[in-house]
Enzyme design. Structure first.
Site, PDB file in Angstrom:
ATOM      1  N   ASP A  79      27.682 -23.880 -24.009  1.00  0.00           N
ATOM      2  CA  ASP A  79      26.313 -24.255 -23.089  1.00  0.00           C
ATOM      3  C   ASP A  79      26.808 -25.738 -22.349  1.00  0.00           C
ATOM      4  OD1 ASP A  79      24.174 -24.030 -21.874  1.00  0.00           O
ATOM      5  OD2 ASP A  79      22.914 -23.457 -23.529  1.00  0.00           O
ATOM      6  N   ASP A  83      18.692 -20.065 -16.077  1.00  0.00           N
ATOM      7  CA  ASP A  83      18.101 -18.898 -17.170  1.00  0.00           C
ATOM      8  C   ASP A  83      17.353 -17.722 -16.528  1.00  0.00           C
ATOM      9  OD1 ASP A  83      19.598 -20.656 -18.910  1.00  0.00           O
ATOM     10  OD2 ASP A  83      17.743 -20.857 -20.262  1.00  0.00           O
TER      11      ASP A  83
HETATM   12  C1  GLA Z   1      20.446 -22.639 -22.232  1.00  0.00           C
HETATM   13  C2  GLA Z   1      21.194 -21.529 -21.753  1.00  0.00           C
HETATM   14  C3  GLA Z   1      20.290 -20.254 -22.582  1.00  0.00           C
HETATM   15  C4  GLA Z   1      20.191 -20.434 -24.006  1.00  0.00           C
HETATM   16  C5  GLA Z   1      19.571 -21.656 -24.304  1.00  0.00           C
HETATM   17  C6  GLA Z   1      19.496 -22.313 -25.803  1.00  0.00           C
HETATM   18  O1  GLA Z   1      19.228 -22.712 -21.645  1.00  0.00           O
HETATM   19  O2  GLA Z   1      21.480 -21.226 -20.531  1.00  0.00           O
HETATM   20  O3  GLA Z   1      21.007 -19.161 -22.327  1.00  0.00           O
HETATM   21  O4  GLA Z   1      21.307 -20.373 -24.699  1.00  0.00           O
HETATM   22  O5  GLA Z   1      20.212 -22.511 -23.624  1.00  0.00           O
HETATM   23  O6  GLA Z   1      19.009 -23.408 -26.044  1.00  0.00           O
END
Ligand code: GLA
Length: 836
Positions: free
Chosen positions: A172, A231
């Site tokens: 990430d 997301d």
């Molecule tokens: C980010 C990622 C998500 C998830 C969250 C976890 O937003 O894009 O897919 O992994 O972090 O905190």
């Protein structure tokens, strides 16, 4: 040494820095290549992900609430449900699996409460089931949920994961300390790639930087897949917007290099079956990773049927590894074309609009080889049909039809493809008006169909009267047949959306038994508004016409697309409510029982006209208010119209023959029933920050990251003042905590008005609630136009809280908005809106 081939290529990239920002590293055809027999497919480069990874990840359904039990039970269900046999292989742990501190040896430590057997224990279990284990890390100082990040710890973390038996890493991008340059992204993600390579363990490497540095242009040499968007969330607008962003990236995908439009939401409850099938269909057509994101232990048969559809999985996993190309994308209707290893092609007809639509593509625009007929197999219904030269279907709102297509030598034995489209007026109950429905039947098959009949089936108590012939003896190839119906709807029918089914039956070949095609349309019943004062912009017009694209609510008309305006601005005055049109335009509303309309009118500053515009308000057939000619650049004019006794309200803006003018109805308020001028205007709002008395202690959440705030008069919606915010390049949270918790019980959404600076902006909302000040966050609004202004709205239901915390609106401790981009942004009137 699984990534060595890539490392070599990377060395070349480093030597030629211009490649980093220019052309895609993997060249794939932008348009579908002509069909050729696929005898021996070219040898694929060595990769851990020759087809898009499939499996499970806990984040979408469980957030931080991850545990050994969940992962083990999910592995069990993957096997027992047959999903593992269908290809779902990776069981992936997302954020929040570790302790908050590294161990004394510098290693990450699994939380012993969540993972009593450690990650290695879970890996053994998962491997014992014939599956693989994934883990989550972050190319920053901390993960998104605040656990230790791997920036500067790449080698030890990669070694730790490899020692535990991890097979997949999602890496990430939070807290990344980045200067925002693509070079920095390449450096941070390559450091982990090298560390993974050095372990010698094959570990699939999923880059998760949300598409920020255009990873499709550089990550082919670094990872096996890369996120392309922010997301996903479990709602239709999220899925629709992700498809729009990810589909055009087809040329960059290939074996070992997958565009990742994020994990699946199928089964989580926020979408309809049709929408979830579109989600699955389009992910497969886009050769996306298929990572289940729902609680499989509780999944319904419908969810399992969508996730387990072998035909659609075969399209996703096809070993040619080509992402479906966009053949056409017009008016919300998209056609994708994906070549498959056996020479077939998958053709998707995707309807992102809110009504049934006929989606069609001439075969010659696809990669199919020329033939006299084609066999279409619908991957969701299993139905087989044949078409001569156009692939077409009536596709429901938000639906997708996917056909596996191949040339067909003997069409006589296969039923012809008959497409059934239909449209319906907005509907009025009782004697208020005539409601028309039309249907179009088109025979796309080789050979005529006979005895074609159309029937309409409505909700109970409605009547559908034939206004045209509804039967045809014969319909030849590519011929169409239209029918028209008048719908009568009982007087007391409440406003709402009602399903209407249209069916056509026909005979084909020598067959006596008729075949049929059915399409569902949604009829929207309108009724006059109830008692109260309302922003007219929150009421949908029954009919509208506009000289430029759709009429806009709470923004100016902008250009020809929907939602592309700014806040309505007339003679320098900015409004956060109103209706943006382009003259000549006309809006029609039902207003039986209403008494008044009060509105400002004027020409929007965004595109000053050269000639005046006249605004008139009509009830039924009378003019009840008129602005007379309003000049470009003039101050707004206020109109008051008496609506007593009227059933219809018509708002008309006319320019002159010299051209179009952006004509606004600013802050129009409709009063109905017994409501008086002192009643609140619906939907009601509560202002949290108005900035009238100063900055109101609005501040930055992370002082280390920078940012300043000051009161301003240069941008203001209601009241005299707004706020000027200087944001650092990577943004910051702006807002404040409250001395006494705020009670926002019942609020439905958060809103604020914003005008971007020279680099545009994008952001999110967060509230802190309850005794633990739980940080609940969500609603990424992505919009980057410089100097554009808009009201940003986020549904409170879409904010997600950490595990164990609930969104207790009676105890709001702080309200924050994230503003990104760098430079100046203007903000005003941060507020909560309540449902009616
Ligand atoms: C980010 C990622 C998500 C998830 C969250 C976890 O937003 O894009 O897919 O992994 O972090 O905190």
């Amino acid at each position: 040494m699984t990534h060595t081939a890539k490392s070599r290529t990377l060395a070349v990239l480093v030597l030629i820095p211009s490649l980093l920002s220019a052309t895609p590293a993997v060249a794939a055809p932008a348009a579908p290549a002509p069909e050729r027999p696929v005898a021996a497919p070219a040898p694929q480069p060595e990769t851990l992900a020759p087809t898009p990874p499939m499996g499970f990840n806990n984040w979408n359904a469980f957030g931080c609430d991850v545990s050994e039990t969940l992962i083990k039970e999910t592995a069990d269900v993957l096997v027992s449900s047959g999903l593992a046999a269908a290809g779902y292989e990776y069981v992936n742990i997302d954020d929040c699996w570790s302790l908050r501190e590294r161990g004394p040896d510098g290693r990450l430590v699994p939380d012993p409460v969540k993972f009593p057997s450690g990650i290695s224990g879970v890996a053994d279990y998962v491997h014992g089931k014939g599956l693989k284990l994934g883990i989550y890390g972050d190319a920053g100082t901390a993960t998104c949920a605040g656990y230790p990040g791997s920036l500067g710890h790449e080698e030890i973390d990669a070694r730790t994961w490899a020692d535990w038996g991890v097979d997949y890493l999602k890496y990430d991008n939070c807290n990344n300390q980045s200067d925002g340059s693509q070079q920095d992204f390449v450096r941070r993600y390559t450091a982990m790639r090298d560390a993974l390579d050095a372990t010698g363990r094959p570990i699939v490497y999923a880059i998760c930087e949300w598409g920020q540095s255009q990873p499709w242009t550089w990550a082919a040499e670094v990872g096996d897949l890369w996120r392309t968007t922010g997301d996903i969330s479990d709602n239709w607008s999220s899925v629709r917007s992700i498809i729009a962003q990810n589909a055009p990236l087809a040329p960059y995908a290939g074996p070992g290099n997958w565009n990742d439009p994020d994990m699946l939401e199928i089964g989580n409850g926020g979408m309809t079956g049709t929408e979830y099938r579109t989600h699955m269909s389009m992910w497969a057509m886009m050769a996306a990773p298929l990572l289940i994101g729902t609680d499989l232990r509780k999944a319904t048969p419908e969810t399992l049927a969508i996730l387990g559809n072998r035909e659609i999985i075969a399209i996703d996993q096809d070993r040619l590894g080509v992402q479906g190309a966009v053949v056409s994308d017009r008016d919300g209707l998209m056609v994708l074309d994906k070549p498959l290893a056996n020479g077939d092609r998958a053709i998707a007809l995707y309807n992102s609009t809110d009504s049934l639509a006929t989606v069609s593509v001439p075969v010659r625009e696809t990669g199919l080889r020329r033939a006299g007929a084609y066999r279409l197999q619908d991957v969701w219904t299993g139905r087989v049909s044949q078409a001569r030269s156009t692939i077409s279907a009536g596709v429901p709102a938000h639906g997708t039809v996917v056909y596996r297509v191949r040339p067909l030598a003997d069409p006589a034995t296969v039923p012809p493809q008959v497409a059934l489209g239909a449209t319906v007026d907005n509907l009025l109950p009782g004697a208020l008006g005539e409601n028309l429905l039309t249907s179009t039947v088109t025979n796309r098959g080789v050979g005529a169909v006979r005895d074609v009949r159309v029937t309409v089936s409505t909700p109970e108590g409605w009547r559908a009267a034939e206004m045209s012939d509804t039967a045809r003896r014969r319909l030849g190839t590519d011929a169409s047949f239209e029918t028209t119906w008048a719908l009568q709807i009982p007087e007391e029918t409440p406003a709402g959306r009602y399903p209407i089914t249209v069916t056509t039956t026909y005979r084909w070949g020598g067959r006596q038994r008729p075949a049929s095609t059915t399409s569902e349309i949604i009829g929207v019943v309108f009724t006059p508004p109830g008692d109260g004062r309302r922003h007219l912009s929150t009421i949908a017009p029954l009919h509208s016409s506009n000289a430029l694209g759709p009429v806009e609510a709470d923004q100016s008309n902008g250009g020809g697309a929907g939602g592309d305006g700014n806040l309505i601005t007339i003679g320098g005055r900015v409004y956060n409510r109103g209706i943006g049109t382009t003259a000549p335009s006309e809006l029609f509303y039902l207003v039986a029982g209403c008494t008044h309309l009060v509105t400002d009118v004027g020409i929007d500053d965004e595109a000053p006209a050269t000639a005046p515009v006249t605004f008139t308000v009509h009830t039924d057939d009378r003019v009840v208010a008129s602005s007379g000619p309003v000049s470009p650049g003039a101050a707004p004019v206020t109109l008051t119209a008496d609506l007593t006794g009227a059933s219809g309200l018509r708002l008309v803006a006319t320019g002159d023959a010299t051209g179009q003018a952006h004509a606004d109805w600013a802050a129009p308020i409709l009063t109905c029933g017994s409501a008086g001028p002192d009643d609140p205007v619906l939907p009601t709002e509560r202002t949290i920050f108005s900035f009238e008395s100063g900055t109101e202690d609005f501040t930055v959440a992370n002082p280390g990251s920078g940012g300043t705030v000051a009161q301003t008069r240069t941008f203001r919606t209601e009241g005299e003042h707004g706020l000027t915010v200087a944001t650092p390049k990577d943004g910051n949270w702006f807002g404040r905590t409250f001395a006494e918790p705020l009670d926002l019980t019942g609020a439905a959404r958060l809103r604020f008005d914003v005008r971007a600076g020279e680099v545009g902006t994008v952001g999110e909302f967060a509230v802190q609630v309850g005794p633990d000040w739980a940080w609940c966050q969500g609603g990424l609004w992505s919009w980057t136009n410089p100097f554009a202004s808009r009201t940003i709205t986020e549904e409170i239901d879409d904010l997600s809280c950490p595990a164990g915390a609930s969104l207790d609106l009676s105890q709001v401790r702080a309200v924050w908005i994230f503003l990104n981009g760098g430079g100046q942004v203007h903000v005003d009137n941060v507020r909560a809106e309540y449902p009616e």
